[in-house]
Write an enzyme that holds these catalytic residues in place. Structure first.
Site, short mmCIF file in Angstrom:
data_model
loop_
_atom_site.label_atom_id
_atom_site.label_comp_id
_atom_site.label_asym_id
_atom_site.label_seq_id
_atom_site.Cartn_x
_atom_site.Cartn_y
_atom_site.Cartn_z
N GLY A 1 0.78 -1.16 -0.04
CA GLY A 1 0.04 0.05 -0.05
C GLY A 1 0.79 1.33 0.10
O GLY A 1 1.99 1.46 0.80
N ARG B 1 1.16 -4.92 -5.79
CA ARG B 1 1.34 -6.27 -4.86
C ARG B 1 1.73 -7.30 -5.86
O ARG B 1 0.93 -7.35 -7.01
CB ARG B 1 -0.04 -6.54 -4.35
CG ARG B 1 -0.40 -5.48 -3.46
CD ARG B 1 -1.40 -5.70 -2.39
NE ARG B 1 -2.19 -4.52 -1.82
CZ ARG B 1 -1.66 -4.01 -0.68
NH1 ARG B 1 -0.64 -4.36 0.09
NH2 ARG B 1 -2.30 -2.79 -0.04
N ASP C 1 1.26 -0.22 12.22
CA ASP C 1 1.36 -1.50 13.06
C ASP C 1 2.78 -2.42 13.23
O ASP C 1 2.56 -3.38 13.41
CB ASP C 1 0.03 -2.26 12.43
CG ASP C 1 0.48 -2.64 11.06
OD1 ASP C 1 1.13 -1.72 10.32
OD2 ASP C 1 -0.19 -3.42 10.54
N ALA D 1 -14.21 11.41 19.94
CA ALA D 1 -15.25 10.56 19.68
C ALA D 1 -15.78 10.14 20.94
O ALA D 1 -15.33 9.96 21.87
CB ALA D 1 -14.54 9.40 19.00
#
Ligand code: ATP
Length: 329
Positions: A17, A78, A136, A193
């Site tokens: 990505g 990819r 991550d 939020a």
């Protein structure tokens, strides 16, 4: 100028990505290599381009005026074929044919798995640079593109708040994060939020409804729930449907932010991070380090072996989860 013997020509590519700041990293790789007297070649379209021999020299002048641009000048892709050894061999032969001695691969953990496979099969050396908006990856506090994506999401949430307020609406805002809730957690806190739903924490729709009811009783005029796309109860549409059945106090709407989170000019923080990591990757190759991901921990450059960087994930900070809970109550 520092001279080195072994590495005369390196390749640089972006894979997986795309993330804002990849261009700034390509520029840093090329400029650092030039500083050391090393030639750089650009590999287009990630491992697909490597298999198809889409590589050519990338001189210093060609990376001018890209620092501030999102996307990647080398394109990304990819490649299913790269999972198979016969295609990796083809890619390896092209690298050899073009006299490329080592690679800098910019991408996520899949990209590092590919580079690790290339090393295991043919001893071809690479250094990985974490470029993904998800943040991550194990072995780095930050990944290139994360900060820009956060700013894009916050900008969108602020705008959604205005319209939510005007119409007494409850918005479910879906952000990227198939496996990780870092974007959702940070932007949920920064965007005020009511609730933040992430894949790392079990979502309970009844608890969510209770939280929303508490807010409603406190006469909150509107609400925002930030949902990571990979939440265990489904995406924003699915969760909004479940909530709608039992919670009728507000007009409920869904907004999926989607690919706008990937684009745009990289933030100052991402440009500096990309520049440091790009230089660090070339430094590592010059120092004969390879099969590692370069990262940043407590402001310092660190190296993590690919097998470790691809085995583990960065953990969600429980303190931030607790903070989000307290501030929305
Ligand atoms: P993002 O986090 O943005 O998805 P990524 O680098 O993790 O980025 P992937 O699509 O998972 O993106 O991986 C990029 C490419 O790396 C794959 O398309 C594939 O060509 C190669 N790759 C991934 N895993 C392996 C593997 N186990 N062996 C060989 N190649 C791999």
């Amino acid at each position: 100028m520092k001279k080195i013997n072994e590495v005369k020509r390196i390749g640089v590519m972006t894979s997986g990505g795309d993330a804002p700041g990849m261009n700034a990293c390509i520029r840093a790789v090329v400029r650092t290599a030039t500083y050391y007297g090393i030639e750089t070649w650009g590999v287009r379209r990630g491992y697909e381009g490597m298999i198809e021999n889409e590589m050519e020299e990338l001189p210093s002048g060609d990376v001018g005026n890209i620092l501030q641009r999102g996307g990647t000048m080398l394109r990304s892709a990819r490649s299913k074929r790269f999972h198979e050894k016969e295609w990796r061999q083809k890619a390896f032969l092209h690298l050899k044919e073009n006299k490329i001695d080592a690679l800098v691969v910019i991408g996520g953990d899949g990209t590092f798995r590919g580079a690790h496979a290339l090393y295991k099969d043919f001893k071809f050396p690479s250094v990985g640079v974490p470029g993904t908006i998800d943040n991550d990856l194990f072995g780095t506090d930050l990944t290139i593109g994360y900060d820009t994506a956060l700013n894009t999401v916050i900008d969108a949430i602020d705008k959604i708040r205005d319209t939510a307020d005007a119409h007494n609406r409850l918005f479910f805002v879906e952000v990227m994060g198939r496996d990780a809730g870092f974007i959702a957690l940070r932007t949920g806190i920064a965007g005020g939020a009511e609730s933040i739903l992430i894949p790392e924490a079990k979502t309970n729709v009844n608890t969510l409804i209770r939280t929303l009811e508490t807010g409603f009783r406190r006469k909150k005029q509107f609400g925002i729930v930030v949902v990571a796309e990979g939440d265990d109860e489904g995406g924003a549409f699915a969760i909004a449907e479940k909530v709608k059945e039992k919670f009728t106090s507000y007009d409920i709407r869904v907004s999926i932010l989607g690919h706008i989170q990937r684009g745009g000019n990289p933030s100052c923080q991402d440009r500096v991070l990309a520049s440091r990591l790009g230089k660090g990757a070339v430094d590592a190759l010059v120092d004969k380090k390879h099969d590692v991901m370069i990262g940043i921990q407590n402001k310092n450059i660190v190296l993590t072996p690919f097998d470790k960087a691809t085995k583990y994930h960065q953990e969600i900070d429980p303190e931030l989860m607790h903070l989000a809970e307290i501030l929305s109550s």
